[in-house]
Scaffold this motif. Structure first.
Motif, PDB file in Angstrom:
ATOM      1  N   LYS A  86       0.799  -1.217   0.000  1.00 51.80           N
ATOM      2  CA  LYS A  86       0.000   0.000   0.000  1.00 51.80           C
ATOM      3  C   LYS A  86       0.837   1.275   0.000  1.00 51.80           C
ATOM      4  CE  LYS A  86      -4.227  -1.630   0.054  1.00 51.80           C
ATOM      5  NZ  LYS A  86      -5.205  -1.294  -1.024  1.00 51.80           N
ATOM      6  N   GLY A  87       2.164   1.125   0.162  1.00 50.12           N
ATOM      7  CA  GLY A  87       3.048   2.282   0.204  1.00 50.12           C
ATOM      8  C   GLY A  87       3.308   2.732   1.619  1.00 50.12           C
ATOM      9  N   GLY A 116      -4.964   7.705   1.636  1.00 52.74           N
ATOM     10  CA  GLY A 116      -4.330   7.239   0.408  1.00 52.74           C
ATOM     11  C   GLY A 116      -4.216   5.732   0.304  1.00 52.74           C
ATOM     12  N   ALA A 117      -4.406   5.014   1.403  1.00 56.14           N
ATOM     13  CA  ALA A 117      -4.343   3.547   1.361  1.00 56.14           C
ATOM     14  C   ALA A 117      -5.580   2.941   0.733  1.00 56.14           C
ATOM     15  CB  ALA A 117      -4.157   2.996   2.777  1.00 56.14           C
ATOM     16  N   GLY A 127      -1.827  -6.913   1.392  1.00 55.63           N
ATOM     17  CA  GLY A 127      -0.491  -7.316   0.988  1.00 55.63           C
ATOM     18  C   GLY A 127       0.497  -7.013   2.103  1.00 55.63           C
ATOM     19  N   ASP A 128       1.755  -7.306   1.848  1.00 58.80           N
ATOM     20  CA  ASP A 128       2.795  -7.138   2.870  1.00 58.80           C
ATOM     21  C   ASP A 128       2.843  -5.729   3.443  1.00 58.80           C
ATOM     22  OD1 ASP A 128       3.824  -9.665   2.959  1.00 58.80           O
ATOM     23  OD2 ASP A 128       5.464  -9.286   1.572  1.00 58.80           O
ATOM     24  N   MET A 129       3.009  -5.665   4.755  1.00 55.55           N
ATOM     25  CA  MET A 129       3.384  -4.431   5.453  1.00 55.55           C
ATOM     26  C   MET A 129       4.604  -4.786   6.295  1.00 55.55           C
ATOM     27  SD  MET A 129      -0.247  -2.727   6.593  1.00 55.55           S
ATOM     28  CE  MET A 129      -0.759  -4.115   7.590  1.00 55.55           C
ATOM     29  N   GLN A 130       5.775  -4.503   5.774  1.00 55.57           N
ATOM     30  CA  GLN A 130       7.026  -4.910   6.411  1.00 55.57           C
ATOM     31  C   GLN A 130       7.491  -3.786   7.335  1.00 55.57           C
ATOM     32  OE1 GLN A 130       9.770  -6.216   3.379  1.00 55.57           O
ATOM     33  NE2 GLN A 130       8.302  -7.677   2.511  1.00 55.57           N
ATOM     34  N   LEU A 131       7.133  -3.887   8.605  1.00 58.75           N
ATOM     35  CA  LEU A 131       7.377  -2.835   9.586  1.00 58.75           C
ATOM     36  C   LEU A 131       8.508  -3.237  10.516  1.00 58.75           C
ATOM     37  CD1 LEU A 131       3.656  -2.040  10.484  1.00 58.75           C
ATOM     38  CD2 LEU A 131       5.015  -1.264   8.530  1.00 58.75           C
ATOM     39  N   ARG A 132       9.051  -2.263  11.207  1.00 58.74           N
ATOM     40  CA  ARG A 132      10.108  -2.539  12.177  1.00 58.74           C
ATOM     41  C   ARG A 132      10.148  -1.396  13.191  1.00 58.74           C
ATOM     42  NH1 ARG A 132      14.757   0.392  10.307  1.00 58.74           N
ATOM     43  NH2 ARG A 132      14.432   1.164   8.176  1.00 58.74           N
TER      44      ARG A 132
END
Length: 463
Positions: A86-87, A116-117, A127-132
């Motif tokens: 989603k950006g 905007g999502a 889809g992927d949300m690659q957070l840290r």
């Protein structure tokens, strides 16, 4: 004057207003899938997918997730998004403190979405949300005692130790005992009784030389020094006042032609440092584009409180900022709004002890900014929505001044020698001593001043 040269790092909470869902939508309309991508002590990497498991479309701006963890002693944390379908610009993250700490959780990372999502159709996922996230000083951390951490979760699967709300209604997951997410309470709209004194200014002045400005305790800056471009001038004449509709508006104009000698920055501040706990509020108009000339300068538009740093790393320093960067800066490529609470810093070599919240989005236009400080918590609001909540370790030990300024980080964002200028406008400022007001109570109090025809009041006692 300012310790604002912090690296761009950390948390944020989107200011998109929530619309409550009807009661019929309070079932499991979304499911959270989780996998971990790091089991070590460097940083936490929770990756998520949100699945629409209901029968109707869900606007993602109404969805919030919470990942619960046990904070390391004395630690503050920095959030980041590595990648998202989603950006990353459409995801927000902020840290909160649990009302009822448990052995495996006393903090949480709340993840939200901007408009905007978009929306999720039934059966669709984000889809992927690659957070840290990591400790702000990059010291080792311990994940093994974190409530939401699943060391064996190396592929996506439903994970009930992360909660999800839609429009403030819990629709997925189980929080640590006694900490169920709840909708934002409805704010009372009547101002509370006063007791500790208030400062209110409608900025109804004729110009920067109006003697009432000084009589009301303000100083329009003209002395040299930082922050900003070395050698730039702080131009008192660039602080002007005018009517817009029925309201008096203060305008801070910053201009440059690409050289230090041509750069004119602006600031207005209270001469008295008598403000500490309570509520601070202002209505501010941020600008993304210059009034004239080429765009691109690394500009900072602000509303903040501050006292003086008596020595490097002095523990009685305090500063609380709203800072909008319309063209990025401090390592950020585009517009971003920060709120930052400071414990202390050292200018050389640079070392900062602070806690941030941030949202990477345009904030051009008028915004209601509210900061509350009591004996345990610092909370920032933008347009009535909580933007950031910071820890007790950053509470002020000494009183502060109230400030607005607009300045350039450097001259690298736009190297043209064509003159250009930027405006930041301020409608009013309010401080209520020793009382925590909701944003709705702030609005009611300001309306009461204006209904009574009161353009200025300062009943805050001197320190």
């Amino acid at each position: 004057m300012r310790a604002a040269l912090a690296v761009a790092a950390v948390t944020g909470l989107g200011a998109t207003a929530l619309t409550a869902l009807p009661a019929a939508a309070a079932g499991e309309v979304v499911t959270v899938q989780y996998r971990q991508s790091a089991t070590g002590s460097d940083q936490v990497e929770p990756w998520f997918k949100v699945v629409n498991s209901g029968s109707s479309s869900v606007p993602l701006s109404q969805v919030k997730l919470r990942y619960y963890f046990k904070a390391d002693a004395g630690a503050s944390y920095t959030y980041a998004c590595s990648w998202a379908v989603k950006g990353c610009a459409n995801l927000t993250g902020t840290f909160g403190t649990l009302a009822n700490p448990t052995a495996t959780a006393d903090r949480y990372l709340e993840v939200g979405f901007t408009a905007g999502a978009g929306s999720l159709a039934p059966g669709a996922d984000t889809g992927d949300m690659q957070l840290r996230f990591h400790r702000s000083n990059w010291q080792p951390l311990n994940q093994s005692d974190d409530y939401s951490f699943g060391p064996s979760q190396t592929t996506y699967a439903n994970w009930s130790k992360v909660t999800a709300t839609v429009g403030g209604v819990v629709v997925w997951g189980t929080a640590p005992a006694g900490n169920e997410p709840t909708p934002t309470p409805t704010d009372p709209t009547t101002p509370p009784p006063t007791g500790g004194g208030s400062l209110f200014d409608d900025f109804a002045y004729t110009g920067h030389t109006d003697p009432a400005i000084s009589a009301h305790g303000w100083s329009v800056r003209s002395n040299s020094g930082g922050p900003g471009v070395p050698g730039a001038t702080w131009a008192a004449e660039n602080v002007t006042f005018a009517k817009e509709g029925t309201n008096s508006i203060m305008n801070l104009r910053t201009s440059t032609a690409g050289t230090a000698e041509s750069t004119r920055q602006t600031e207005i501040l209270t001469r008295s440092t008598k403000f500490r706990n309570g509520t601070y509020a202002a209505r501010v108009r941020f600008s993304d584009a210059p009034v004239s000339g080429p765009d691109g300068d690394r500009l900072v538009q602000t509303f903040f409180t501050i006292n003086d740093l008596k020595a490097p790393m002095a523990d009685d320093y305090a500063e609380y900022d709203f800072e909008y960067l319309p063209n990025g800066g401090w390592g950020e490529p585009a517009n971003i709004l920060y709120t930052t609470s400071w414990e202390t810093y050292r200018p050389d070599p640079w070392e900062a002890v602070n806690q941030h919240s941030e949202v990477r989005a345009s904030y051009a236009g008028w915004h209601d900014l509210v900061l509350t400080i009591d004996d345990s918590t610092i909370v920032y609001y933008v347009d009535g929505q909580e933007f950031g909540r910071h820890d007790a370790r950053y509470l002020p030990e000494r009183p502060m001044s109230i400030n607005f300024n607009q300045w350039l980080i450097d001259l690298q964002g736009q190297t043209s020698t064509t003159p250009r200028s930027y405006d930041q406008k301020v409608d009013y400022v309010l401080h209520v001593k020793d009382q925590v007001l909701s944003p709705a109570q702030v609005a009611a109090k300001v309306a009461a001043y204006r209904t009574a025809g009161t353009a200025f009041e300062d009943s805050v006692p001197a320190v």
